[in-house]
Design a protein around this motif. Structure first.
Motif, PDB file in Angstrom:
ATOM      1  N   THR A 241      65.535  -7.640  58.769  1.00  0.00           N
ATOM      2  CA  THR A 241      65.620  -8.080  57.374  1.00  0.00           C
ATOM      3  C   THR A 241      65.357  -6.922  56.424  1.00  0.00           C
ATOM      4  O   THR A 241      66.055  -6.749  55.423  1.00  0.00           O
ATOM      5  CB  THR A 241      64.617  -9.215  57.110  1.00  0.00           C
ATOM      6  OG1 THR A 241      64.866 -10.295  58.025  1.00  0.00           O
ATOM      7  CG2 THR A 241      64.740  -9.744  55.685  1.00  0.00           C
ATOM      8  N   LEU A 380      68.095 -15.349  49.678  1.00  0.00           N
ATOM      9  CA  LEU A 380      66.850 -14.659  50.009  1.00  0.00           C
ATOM     10  C   LEU A 380      65.845 -14.779  48.872  1.00  0.00           C
ATOM     11  O   LEU A 380      64.665 -15.070  49.100  1.00  0.00           O
ATOM     12  CB  LEU A 380      67.130 -13.185  50.311  1.00  0.00           C
ATOM     13  CG  LEU A 380      65.923 -12.296  50.584  1.00  0.00           C
ATOM     14  CD1 LEU A 380      65.088 -12.819  51.738  1.00  0.00           C
ATOM     15  CD2 LEU A 380      66.369 -10.863  50.862  1.00  0.00           C
ATOM     16  N   LEU A 390      61.337 -17.419  56.185  1.00  0.00           N
ATOM     17  CA  LEU A 390      62.553 -16.613  56.196  1.00  0.00           C
ATOM     18  C   LEU A 390      63.316 -16.804  57.501  1.00  0.00           C
ATOM     19  O   LEU A 390      63.308 -15.964  58.396  1.00  0.00           O
ATOM     20  CB  LEU A 390      62.216 -15.147  55.966  1.00  0.00           C
ATOM     21  CG  LEU A 390      61.592 -14.817  54.609  1.00  0.00           C
ATOM     22  CD1 LEU A 390      61.368 -13.317  54.474  1.00  0.00           C
ATOM     23  CD2 LEU A 390      62.464 -15.325  53.467  1.00  0.00           C
ATOM     24  N   VAL A 395      68.796 -15.826  55.823  1.00  0.00           N
ATOM     25  CA  VAL A 395      68.633 -14.588  55.059  1.00  0.00           C
ATOM     26  C   VAL A 395      69.384 -13.393  55.645  1.00  0.00           C
ATOM     27  O   VAL A 395      69.506 -12.366  54.991  1.00  0.00           O
ATOM     28  CB  VAL A 395      67.147 -14.215  54.889  1.00  0.00           C
ATOM     29  CG1 VAL A 395      66.407 -15.324  54.174  1.00  0.00           C
ATOM     30  CG2 VAL A 395      66.489 -13.929  56.232  1.00  0.00           C
TER      31      VAL A 395
END
Length: 406
Positions: A241, A380, A390, A395
């Motif tokens: 991420t 996000l 998350l 995301v």
């Protein structure tokens, strides 16, 4: 109360001034030449490498200059002001270096980044293979798989929209390690160009960003040693991420450069082109359009720099991700508005190939699909603001979005 200032330091002013001068003299006059050749010229690539720009954000401990992400986004912005497509054709300016830093151990990162510091590395490219043409209809996750075998892993599958696919000496391939874990069961592996199980297909024909090489790869039981698996320093999904967020931020900086260029070209044209006895920029509707686009470009720049500052300052991941999501979503939307209005303000001349604004419009649209899109960044931002866990399926770019990485 701590005050935040985004006024560049003296070192940053010196660096960005140097890059700005280079971009205006070496990139801008040759933008159409590079577009036709579908590559940045050798002389320009060599000059950028000699300036050491690609390793600016890499920590000194890993062989870079340690100047931080804020300096890196400033560099990307100035290069894109010269030619928005050029950074996509420069070695060391893509997703590979960021992925190595976020996903690899210190030893892995040092080994993989070292070749980019070589004085002769102005033609050295890396790649990240993420997207797939077909989404997996049977389960969440990738169709490309990584099966553990004696001494390492065996990768099988295909990847699409891979930037630098035909140029990269080394690429990071994302594959499904644990099918039962869905998007949480991913892995990343370093695959060398010489790997006998790697097959590289032809180059895609694209809407814009012709300096970038986008293609497909196939993995036919490609063997990769255990040492070439990148595991994210303990939390693979969090590292992935961060990688996507930081890469998206560098692309957003390029969108800012494009937005500034579109505005400046339009402002100059509207001051020269006359109608009814005065420059068209003196008419209220056109003046208001120019004013709005200038505000757009300035606000996008500040959001991008704020997000980069947050990463450099070691703020919590959630705070950095929120700032990044806001900056990236806004920058993509701003670039399309600035480029679209630039074409509109030029009238019939706007879509002619001898006027740069039509190229800016094509580049802006394709850049909006490079990495995380505005919609993914909205998702996000919403997840962070609302305290939603998350989930990587929400995301991270999925095959349905077909994210392009260079």
């Amino acid at each position: 109360i701590a005050m935040i200032s985004f006024e560049p330091t003296e070192d940053q002013k010196l660096i960005t001034g140097t890059v700005s001068d280079f971009a205006r003299t070496a990139l801008t006059p040759r933008a159409r030449e590079f577009e036709k050749a579908q590559a940045v010229g050798d002389e320009a690539r060599r000059a950028v490498h000699e300036l050491g720009l690609s390793l600016a954000a890499v920590p000194e401990a890993l062989g870079g200059q340690g100047l931080g992400l804020l300096t890196a986004v400033m560099i990307n912005e100035e290069l894109a002001y010269g030619d928005p497509a050029a950074p996509f054709g420069l070695p060391g300016f893509g997703s590979y270096l960021i992925a190595v830093q976020e996903l690899g151990s210190d030893d892995q990162a040092k080994a993989l980044l070292a070749p980019f510091a070589d004085p002769a590395a102005h033609d050295l490219f890396g790649a990240v293979a993420w997207s797939e043409r077909k989404p997996n209809r049977e389960r969440a996750g990738f169709l490309t798989t990584a099966k553990q075998v004696s001494g390492g892993w065996e990768l099988t599958g295909a990847k699409a929209f891979v930037g630098n696919a035909d140029l990269a000496e080394s690429m990071i391939v994302f594959a499904q390690v644990d099918a039962s874990a869905g998007w949480a069961g991913l892995g990343a592996f370093v695959v060398k160009k010489a790997n006998p199980g790697l097959r590289i297909s032809g180059r895609h024909k694209t809407l814009g960003l012709e300096c970038g090489h986008f293609g497909e790869i196939a993995l036919e039981s490609a063997k990769v040693p255990d040492a070439d698996r990148l595991q994210g320093r303990g939390d693979f999904i969090a590292a992935t991420t961060r990688f996507f967020a930081k890469y998206a931020l560098t692309v957003a900086a390029r969108q800012v450069g494009l937005s500034r260029l579109a505005f400046d070209v339009s402002r100059e044209y509207c001051d020269i082109r006359k109608a009814f006895g005065k420059p068209i920029g003196h008419f209220q509707d056109i003046a208001f359009t120019l004013a709005d686009r200038h505000m757009d470009a300035e606000s996008a720049r500040e959001l991008v720099r704020k997000a980069a500052w947050a990463w450099d300052s070691g703020k919590p991941d959630a705070q950095c991700l929120l700032a990044t999501a806001q900056a990236v979503a806004h920058a993509h939307q701003v670039a399309m508005r600035c480029a679209d209005d630039a074409v509109q303000l030029h009238g019939g001349a706007g879509f002619m190939r001898d006027v740069i604004v039509e190229k800016l419009m094509r580049d802006a649209k394709q850049m909006a699909l490079a990495g995380a899109t505005a919609e993914q960044m909205d998702q996000l931002a919403a997840a962070v603001e609302l305290g939603i866990p998350l989930d990587p399926a929400l995301v991270l770019p999925t095959p349905e979005t077909q994210a392009v990485l260079t």
